[in-house]
Design a protein around this motif. Structure first.
Motif, mmCIF file in Angstrom:
data_model
loop_
_atom_site.group_PDB
_atom_site.id
_atom_site.type_symbol
_atom_site.label_atom_id
_atom_site.label_comp_id
_atom_site.label_asym_id
_atom_site.label_seq_id
_atom_site.Cartn_x
_atom_site.Cartn_y
_atom_site.Cartn_z
ATOM 1 N N PRO A 21 1.064 -0.965 0.024
ATOM 2 C CA PRO A 21 0.071 -0.108 -0.092
ATOM 3 C C PRO A 21 0.994 1.119 0.027
ATOM 4 C CG PRO A 21 0.146 -0.922 2.064
ATOM 5 C CD PRO A 21 0.745 -1.792 1.285
ATOM 6 N N PHE A 22 -0.043 2.217 0.081
ATOM 7 C CA PHE A 22 0.821 3.464 -0.285
ATOM 8 C C PHE A 22 1.396 4.027 1.033
ATOM 9 C CE2 PHE A 22 0.761 8.478 0.177
ATOM 10 C CZ PHE A 22 1.701 8.603 -0.806
ATOM 11 N N ASP A 23 2.616 4.335 1.133
ATOM 12 C CA ASP A 23 3.251 4.938 2.468
ATOM 13 C C ASP A 23 3.636 6.406 1.993
ATOM 14 O OD1 ASP A 23 4.878 5.329 4.878
ATOM 15 O OD2 ASP A 23 5.431 3.416 4.910
ATOM 16 N N PRO A 24 2.932 7.253 3.131
ATOM 17 C CA PRO A 24 3.230 8.738 2.878
ATOM 18 C C PRO A 24 4.881 9.054 3.066
ATOM 19 C CG PRO A 24 1.784 8.361 4.809
ATOM 20 C CD PRO A 24 1.973 7.065 4.068
ATOM 21 N N ARG A 25 5.681 8.235 3.860
ATOM 22 C CA ARG A 25 6.747 8.423 4.085
ATOM 23 C C ARG A 25 7.662 8.410 2.857
ATOM 24 N NH1 ARG A 25 8.631 4.421 8.559
ATOM 25 N NH2 ARG A 25 7.070 3.101 6.786
ATOM 26 N N ASN A 28 7.812 9.438 -3.652
ATOM 27 C CA ASN A 28 8.096 9.523 -4.957
ATOM 28 C C ASN A 28 7.958 8.121 -5.722
ATOM 29 O OD1 ASN A 28 8.994 12.383 -4.614
ATOM 30 N ND2 ASN A 28 10.753 11.417 -3.393
ATOM 31 N N THR A 29 8.247 8.125 -6.747
ATOM 32 C CA THR A 29 8.075 7.088 -7.673
ATOM 33 C C THR A 29 9.228 6.128 -7.447
ATOM 34 O OG1 THR A 29 9.106 8.093 -9.399
ATOM 35 C CG2 THR A 29 6.755 8.123 -9.446
ATOM 36 N N GLN A 31 10.891 3.723 -5.124
ATOM 37 C CA GLN A 31 10.481 2.970 -4.039
ATOM 38 C C GLN A 31 11.500 2.307 -3.311
ATOM 39 O OE1 GLN A 31 6.958 3.339 -2.849
ATOM 40 N NE2 GLN A 31 7.295 5.056 -3.853
ATOM 41 N N THR A 32 12.825 2.773 -3.683
ATOM 42 C CA THR A 32 13.894 1.932 -3.141
ATOM 43 C C THR A 32 14.004 2.226 -1.530
ATOM 44 O OG1 THR A 32 15.145 2.089 -5.209
ATOM 45 C CG2 THR A 32 16.559 1.382 -3.170
ATOM 46 N N LYS A 33 13.603 3.194 -1.113
ATOM 47 C CA LYS A 33 14.064 3.557 0.487
ATOM 48 C C LYS A 33 12.675 2.440 1.218
ATOM 49 C CE LYS A 33 16.048 7.802 0.254
ATOM 50 N NZ LYS A 33 16.089 9.280 0.869
ATOM 51 N N TYR A 34 11.722 2.596 0.567
ATOM 52 C CA TYR A 34 10.402 1.856 1.179
ATOM 53 C C TYR A 34 10.640 0.329 1.347
ATOM 54 C CZ TYR A 34 5.379 0.801 1.394
ATOM 55 O OH TYR A 34 4.100 0.120 1.965
ATOM 56 N N CYS A 35 11.315 -0.045 0.273
ATOM 57 C CA CYS A 35 11.733 -1.471 0.176
ATOM 58 C C CYS A 35 12.656 -1.760 1.458
ATOM 59 C CB CYS A 35 12.430 -1.837 -1.244
ATOM 60 S SG CYS A 35 13.653 -3.012 -1.261
ATOM 61 N N TYR A 36 13.618 -0.911 1.411
ATOM 62 C CA TYR A 36 14.842 -1.350 2.262
ATOM 63 C C TYR A 36 14.344 -1.026 3.914
ATOM 64 C CZ TYR A 36 19.418 -0.576 4.586
ATOM 65 O OH TYR A 36 20.503 -0.424 5.564
ATOM 66 N N THR A 64 8.726 -8.192 0.144
ATOM 67 C CA THR A 64 8.858 -9.122 -0.803
ATOM 68 C C THR A 64 8.168 -8.618 -2.073
ATOM 69 O OG1 THR A 64 6.873 -10.289 -0.041
ATOM 70 C CG2 THR A 64 8.997 -11.105 0.680
ATOM 71 N N SER A 65 7.260 -7.958 -1.930
ATOM 72 C CA SER A 65 6.460 -7.476 -3.218
ATOM 73 C C SER A 65 7.338 -6.142 -3.670
ATOM 74 C CB SER A 65 4.955 -6.923 -2.830
ATOM 75 O OG SER A 65 4.957 -5.611 -2.244
ATOM 76 N N MET A 66 7.910 -5.367 -2.976
ATOM 77 C CA MET A 66 8.702 -4.345 -3.327
ATOM 78 C C MET A 66 10.006 -4.418 -3.912
ATOM 79 S SD MET A 66 6.397 -1.676 -3.193
ATOM 80 C CE MET A 66 7.524 -0.415 -3.250
#
Length: 88
Positions: A21-25, A28-29, A31-36, A64-66
């Protein structure tokens, strides 16, 4: 196989595909930081709450999805070897 049997088999083979799902933190497009961060959050949660704590699996589902599988394998190897650069 009869037509009825084939239709019944097709009905039982449904899959629900989801992505993180979208994470407001991480707006941006890229998503490397979101994955890590999800990878780190999963391991922190397991360390603090224990391996059987079900809500930790949310972070696992996200990373696992990102994250590319090669990254996850590399990070897992680094954790095993004690060379992972993040703070878990």
């Amino acid at each position: 196989m009869s037509k009825k049997g084939k239709e019944k088999e097709e009905e039982t083979m449904t899959f629900k595909l989801e992505t993180a799902p979208f994470d407001p933190r991480f707006p941006n497009t890229n998503q490397t930081k979101y994955c890590y961060q999800s990878y780190i959050d999963f391991h922190r949660c397991r360390r603090i709450r224990g391996e059987k704590y079900e809500p930790c699996n949310y972070f696992k589902k996200v990373f696992t999805s990102m994250c590319p599988n090669a990254w996850v394998e590399k990070w897992n190897d680094q954790i095993e070897n004690g060379t992972f650069p993040g703070r878990i």
